[in-house]
Design a protein around this motif. Sequence first.
Motif, PDB file in Angstrom:
ATOM      1  N   ALA A 275       0.978  -1.465  -0.418  1.00 40.00           N
ATOM      2  CA  ALA A 275       0.646   0.032   0.291  1.00 40.00           C
ATOM      3  C   ALA A 275       0.695   1.149  -0.231  1.00 40.00           C
ATOM      4  O   ALA A 275       0.153   2.227  -0.406  1.00 40.00           O
ATOM      5  N   SER A 276       1.897   1.749   0.403  1.00 42.76           N
ATOM      6  CA  SER A 276       3.158   2.579   0.412  1.00 42.76           C
ATOM      7  C   SER A 276       3.751   3.167  -0.410  1.00 42.76           C
ATOM      8  O   SER A 276       3.917   3.865  -0.670  1.00 42.76           O
ATOM      9  N   LEU A 277       3.731   1.369  -1.833  1.00 42.14           N
ATOM     10  CA  LEU A 277       4.029   1.385  -2.764  1.00 42.14           C
ATOM     11  C   LEU A 277       3.440   1.777  -4.763  1.00 42.14           C
ATOM     12  O   LEU A 277       3.588   2.728  -5.127  1.00 42.14           O
ATOM     13  N   ILE A 278       1.985   1.688  -3.954  1.00 43.79           N
ATOM     14  CA  ILE A 278       0.847   0.986  -5.779  1.00 43.79           C
ATOM     15  C   ILE A 278      -0.066   2.393  -5.150  1.00 43.79           C
ATOM     16  O   ILE A 278      -1.109   2.090  -3.844  1.00 43.79           O
ATOM     17  N   PRO A 279       0.032   3.812  -5.171  1.00 39.59           N
ATOM     18  CA  PRO A 279      -0.871   4.108  -4.401  1.00 39.59           C
ATOM     19  C   PRO A 279      -2.329   3.986  -4.405  1.00 39.59           C
ATOM     20  O   PRO A 279      -3.649   4.501  -3.075  1.00 39.59           O
ATOM     21  N   MET A 280      -2.920   3.457  -5.652  1.00 35.58           N
ATOM     22  CA  MET A 280      -4.392   2.794  -4.942  1.00 35.58           C
ATOM     23  C   MET A 280      -4.327   1.719  -4.328  1.00 35.58           C
ATOM     24  O   MET A 280      -5.588   1.217  -3.743  1.00 35.58           O
ATOM     25  N   CYS A 281      -3.712   0.981  -3.301  1.00 32.06           N
ATOM     26  CA  CYS A 281      -3.456  -0.227  -2.911  1.00 32.06           C
ATOM     27  C   CYS A 281      -4.059   0.445  -1.392  1.00 32.06           C
ATOM     28  O   CYS A 281      -3.789   1.405  -0.904  1.00 32.06           O
ATOM     29  N   HIS A 282      -5.062  -0.315  -0.961  1.00 29.87           N
ATOM     30  CA  HIS A 282      -5.592  -0.638   0.150  1.00 29.87           C
ATOM     31  C   HIS A 282      -4.283  -1.237   1.101  1.00 29.87           C
ATOM     32  O   HIS A 282      -3.953  -1.613   1.423  1.00 29.87           O
ATOM     33  N   PRO A 283      -4.416  -0.903   2.187  1.00 28.99           N
ATOM     34  CA  PRO A 283      -3.326  -1.404   3.633  1.00 28.99           C
ATOM     35  C   PRO A 283      -4.596  -2.613   3.614  1.00 28.99           C
ATOM     36  O   PRO A 283      -5.290  -2.349   4.299  1.00 28.99           O
ATOM     37  N   LEU A 284      -3.755  -3.860   3.883  1.00 28.85           N
ATOM     38  CA  LEU A 284      -4.373  -5.216   4.710  1.00 28.85           C
ATOM     39  C   LEU A 284      -3.463  -5.315   6.043  1.00 28.85           C
ATOM     40  O   LEU A 284      -2.429  -5.455   5.508  1.00 28.85           O
ATOM     41  N   PRO A 285      -4.545  -6.098   6.487  1.00 27.18           N
ATOM     42  CA  PRO A 285      -3.159  -6.774   7.248  1.00 27.18           C
ATOM     43  C   PRO A 285      -3.327  -8.408   7.168  1.00 27.18           C
ATOM     44  O   PRO A 285      -4.373  -9.686   6.470  1.00 27.18           O
ATOM     45  N   LEU A 286      -2.325  -8.586   6.568  1.00 25.91           N
ATOM     46  CA  LEU A 286      -2.012 -10.070   5.795  1.00 25.91           C
ATOM     47  C   LEU A 286      -2.149 -10.906   7.309  1.00 25.91           C
ATOM     48  O   LEU A 286      -1.458 -10.810   8.022  1.00 25.91           O
ATOM     49  N   SER A 287      -2.537 -12.212   6.833  1.00 29.71           N
ATOM     50  CA  SER A 287      -3.168 -13.117   8.033  1.00 29.71           C
ATOM     51  C   SER A 287      -1.391 -14.156   7.613  1.00 29.71           C
ATOM     52  O   SER A 287      -0.920 -15.063   8.497  1.00 29.71           O
ATOM     53  N   PHE A 288      -1.124 -14.627   6.288  1.00 28.62           N
ATOM     54  CA  PHE A 288       0.256 -15.112   5.867  1.00 28.62           C
ATOM     55  C   PHE A 288       1.020 -14.551   4.727  1.00 28.62           C
ATOM     56  O   PHE A 288       0.126 -13.661   3.765  1.00 28.62           O
ATOM     57  N   VAL A 289       1.759 -14.500   4.393  1.00 26.65           N
ATOM     58  CA  VAL A 289       3.085 -14.386   3.283  1.00 26.65           C
ATOM     59  C   VAL A 289       4.188 -15.361   3.191  1.00 26.65           C
ATOM     60  O   VAL A 289       4.467 -15.697   4.246  1.00 26.65           O
ATOM     61  N   ASP A 290       4.168 -16.026   1.930  1.00 25.23           N
ATOM     62  CA  ASP A 290       5.035 -17.012   1.818  1.00 25.23           C
ATOM     63  C   ASP A 290       5.665 -17.086   0.438  1.00 25.23           C
ATOM     64  O   ASP A 290       4.998 -16.473  -0.245  1.00 25.23           O
ATOM     65  N   VAL A 291       7.440 -17.000   0.373  1.00 20.97           N
ATOM     66  CA  VAL A 291       7.884 -16.697  -0.787  1.00 20.97           C
ATOM     67  C   VAL A 291       9.161 -17.680  -1.150  1.00 20.97           C
ATOM     68  O   VAL A 291       9.798 -17.859   0.036  1.00 20.97           O
ATOM     69  N   VAL A 292       8.906 -18.724  -1.823  1.00 22.63           N
ATOM     70  CA  VAL A 292      10.198 -20.060  -2.285  1.00 22.63           C
ATOM     71  C   VAL A 292      10.493 -19.752  -3.611  1.00 22.63           C
ATOM     72  O   VAL A 292      10.212 -19.297  -4.542  1.00 22.63           O
ATOM     73  N   ALA A 293      12.323 -18.985  -3.339  1.00 26.35           N
ATOM     74  CA  ALA A 293      12.536 -18.895  -4.227  1.00 26.35           C
ATOM     75  C   ALA A 293      13.969 -20.462  -4.436  1.00 26.35           C
ATOM     76  O   ALA A 293      13.946 -20.997  -3.840  1.00 26.35           O
ATOM     77  N   LYS A 294      13.745 -20.717  -5.696  1.00 24.09           N
ATOM     78  CA  LYS A 294      13.998 -22.120  -5.934  1.00 24.09           C
ATOM     79  C   LYS A 294      15.383 -21.711  -7.364  1.00 24.09           C
ATOM     80  O   LYS A 294      14.672 -21.302  -8.201  1.00 24.09           O
TER      81      LYS A 294
END
Length: 158
Positions: free
Chosen positions: A67-86
């Motif tokens: 939300a800080s980077l993309i002007p019209m995005c809403h700040p969201l309470p994220l319950s989960f984020v996962d990133v897998v790099a292989k």
Amino acid sequence: MKLSHYDDEGQAHMVDVGAKVPSRREAKARAFVEISPEALAALPSNPKGNPLEVARFAGIQAAKQTASLIPMCHPLPLSFVDVVAKVVEGGVEIETTAATVAGTGVEMEAMTAASIAALTVYDMTKALDKAIRIREVELISKSGGKSGEWRRAVNLAT
């Protein structure tokens, strides 16, 4: 078809999602970082540290900052984020997942995580390969909300 982020006069605005019923929403995205075989072979000895682990942390942090980077995005309470790099043939495949219980989706958070993780791999390996390319930043799937389930039909990255 009308784009939701524009009013009747064509001015950009943030969509009011206050009347939407909160529901569990999840999105998955991916990015592919094309790297030379020589640079891929050198990843374990990178003097900056493990590029895949740093990219994982960067992607998680980026999702929380969407939300800080993309002007019209809403700040969201994220319950989960996962990133897998292989490491895969030809480069590094990044897959991300973002989830929330809210009145709007998390597609942008998942795609921001994939994008920033890919840029971090680039930053960590650019000394080894000047021809690195970031490709196929794309939404894989989304679920929840009024529009329900959506899944990309073709895997373009591999």
